[in-house]
Design a protein around this motif. Structure first.
Motif, short mmCIF file in Angstrom:
data_model
loop_
_atom_site.label_atom_id
_atom_site.label_comp_id
_atom_site.label_asym_id
_atom_site.label_seq_id
_atom_site.Cartn_x
_atom_site.Cartn_y
_atom_site.Cartn_z
N ALA A 152 62.27 6.22 2.81
CA ALA A 152 62.16 5.52 1.64
C ALA A 152 61.74 4.01 1.84
N GLY A 153 62.33 3.46 2.84
CA GLY A 153 61.94 2.13 3.13
C GLY A 153 60.65 1.93 3.60
N ILE A 154 60.04 2.85 4.39
CA ILE A 154 58.57 2.74 4.99
C ILE A 154 57.77 3.17 3.53
N ALA A 155 58.24 4.11 2.88
CA ALA A 155 57.23 4.02 1.49
C ALA A 155 57.35 2.93 0.50
N ALA A 156 58.49 2.43 0.48
CA ALA A 156 58.35 1.05 -0.54
C ALA A 156 57.34 0.35 -0.14
N ARG A 157 57.42 0.03 1.62
CA ARG A 157 56.39 -1.07 1.92
C ARG A 157 54.88 -0.61 1.58
N PHE A 158 54.69 0.84 1.94
CA PHE A 158 53.22 1.14 1.67
C PHE A 158 52.96 1.01 0.13
N ALA A 159 53.83 1.35 -0.54
CA ALA A 159 53.70 1.03 -2.02
C ALA A 159 53.39 -0.17 -2.33
N ALA A 160 54.12 -1.35 -1.75
CA ALA A 160 53.98 -2.59 -2.40
C ALA A 160 52.55 -3.18 -1.78
N SER A 177 50.50 1.37 -5.86
CA SER A 177 50.38 2.78 -6.47
C SER A 177 51.65 3.47 -6.08
N ASP A 178 51.81 4.72 -6.52
CA ASP A 178 52.92 5.33 -6.62
C ASP A 178 53.16 6.17 -5.49
N VAL A 179 54.21 6.70 -5.09
CA VAL A 179 54.70 7.58 -3.90
C VAL A 179 55.08 8.71 -4.39
N PHE A 180 54.60 9.97 -3.92
CA PHE A 180 54.65 11.40 -4.16
C PHE A 180 55.69 11.99 -3.00
N ASP A 215 48.10 18.54 -1.30
CA ASP A 215 47.12 18.30 -2.22
C ASP A 215 47.27 17.07 -2.55
N ALA A 216 48.53 16.31 -2.68
CA ALA A 216 48.55 15.07 -2.86
C ALA A 216 48.05 14.27 -1.98
N LEU A 217 47.89 14.65 -0.68
CA LEU A 217 47.19 13.86 0.33
C LEU A 217 45.73 13.67 -0.06
N ARG A 218 45.27 14.79 -0.33
CA ARG A 218 44.03 15.04 -0.62
C ARG A 218 43.42 14.45 -1.63
N TYR A 219 44.22 14.18 -2.63
CA TYR A 219 44.05 13.45 -4.05
C TYR A 219 43.56 12.07 -3.57
N GLY A 220 44.06 11.44 -2.83
CA GLY A 220 43.82 10.03 -2.06
C GLY A 220 44.32 8.97 -2.85
N ALA A 221 45.22 9.03 -4.11
CA ALA A 221 45.45 8.15 -4.93
C ALA A 221 47.17 7.59 -4.75
N MET A 222 47.68 8.43 -3.86
CA MET A 222 49.18 8.01 -3.73
C MET A 222 49.21 6.81 -2.68
N THR A 257 45.77 8.66 3.27
CA THR A 257 47.00 8.20 2.65
C THR A 257 48.08 8.54 3.73
N PRO A 258 49.24 7.81 3.92
CA PRO A 258 50.09 8.27 5.03
C PRO A 258 51.17 9.31 4.63
N MET A 259 51.43 10.25 5.37
CA MET A 259 52.22 11.26 5.17
C MET A 259 53.65 11.15 6.09
N LEU A 260 54.63 10.99 5.42
CA LEU A 260 55.98 10.99 6.09
C LEU A 260 56.67 12.50 5.95
N LEU A 261 56.96 13.23 7.10
CA LEU A 261 57.42 14.46 6.87
C LEU A 261 58.89 14.40 7.40
N TYR A 262 59.73 14.72 6.47
CA TYR A 262 61.37 14.68 6.79
C TYR A 262 61.81 16.02 7.05
N ARG A 263 61.87 16.26 8.47
CA ARG A 263 62.47 17.60 8.82
C ARG A 263 63.97 17.70 8.65
N ARG A 264 64.53 18.17 7.46
CA ARG A 264 65.66 17.42 6.84
C ARG A 264 67.01 18.54 7.56
#
Length: 261
Positions: A79-87, A91-94, A134-141, A168-175
């Protein structure tokens, strides 16, 4: 046998033009990958091949153990990485998952506004991965995050290609873990692979809880070496920090080296 001298042909104008064109292509290819997102910590950025996280690549995250505390740490690290990408992208995070259990106040504490997140829920991993692609290829996130139990080499290769195509950056959480086996032991096409675990926070001089600490381990990266650091958890802007004692020791070493010079 007498020595023979061989005269090499001088570079022709056409050769120089071809070489210049090749160099220009390399520059454009690097620029197309998007700027890297730095952590703002030389102790991390200097060890990353791109000086930060590739903004058009796949990055994987896993918890150091199956405990709830390590799971929360890994989630907040993402989430911290996503927050900095968003700032950076404004734009929004998917965020896609199979079970919705995100804690909004926790996300806000690391700088990610829940109002900036587009949530998606699928009934199985293959659906989550398809939505992320699909969200990655959309290119707006600003960033795409997906939580899955498993993703094979084909799935991660598709995500990496989609991240590159959509810039678009992709974060995959192998949870989820199986028999306490680290999911990062499986092969992947990810640019970087991170393992996050909790550590005891520093004792305060007054009653209360200090800033959380994490063991941040880069298990693998392309064109670079792995490393492990003890860091303070993300702040309200999604940034990590060196523990004060470690930072003081680093400054002392730098001053000693400067005085010796």
């Amino acid at each position: 046998m007498p020595f023979m001298s061989i005269a090499l042909p001088s570079a022709t104008p056409s050769f120089q033009a071809d070489l210049s064109a090749l160099r220009a292509d390399l520059v454009r290819a690097r620029a197309a990958r998007g700027p890297a997102l730095d952590f703002g910590l030389p102790q991390i950025d200097a060890r990353l091949a791109d000086g930060g996280l590739d903004g058009t690549g796949l990055h994987e995250i896993a918890a150091a153990s199956a405990t709830l505390s390590d799971d929360a740490a890994a989630t907040l690290f993402a989430a911290g990485i996503a927050a900095r990408f968003a700032a950076k992208a404004t734009s929004d995070v998917f965020w896609a998952m199979t079970a919705f259990d995100l804690y909004a106040p926790g996300l806000e504490q690391v700088g990610l506004d829940p109002g900036q997140i587009l949530y998606a829920q699928g009934h199985k991993d293959s659906v989550v991965l398809a939505m992320a692609e699909d969200a990655l290829r959309y290119g707006a996130m600003a960033c795409v995050i997906a939580e899955v139990k498993a993703a094979d080499m084909t799935a991660t290769r598709r995500l990496q290609l989609a991240a590159s195509d959509g810039q678009t950056p992709m974060l995959l959480y192998r949870r989820h873990r199986s028999r306490d086996r680290c999911p990062l032991s499986l092969p992947s096409s990810a640019m970087t692979r991170w393992r996050i675990g909790c550590l005891a926070s520093e004792r305060l001089s007054w009653p209360g809880v200090g800033r959380p600490r994490w063991q941040v381990e880069l298990v693998r990266q392309r064109n670079g070496d792995p490393f492990s650091l003890e860091l303070e958890a993300c702040d309200a802007k999604g940034r990590l920090a060196l523990p004060a004692a470690i930072a003081d020791r680093a400054i002392a070493r730098e001053r000693a080296a400067s005085n010796a010079a």
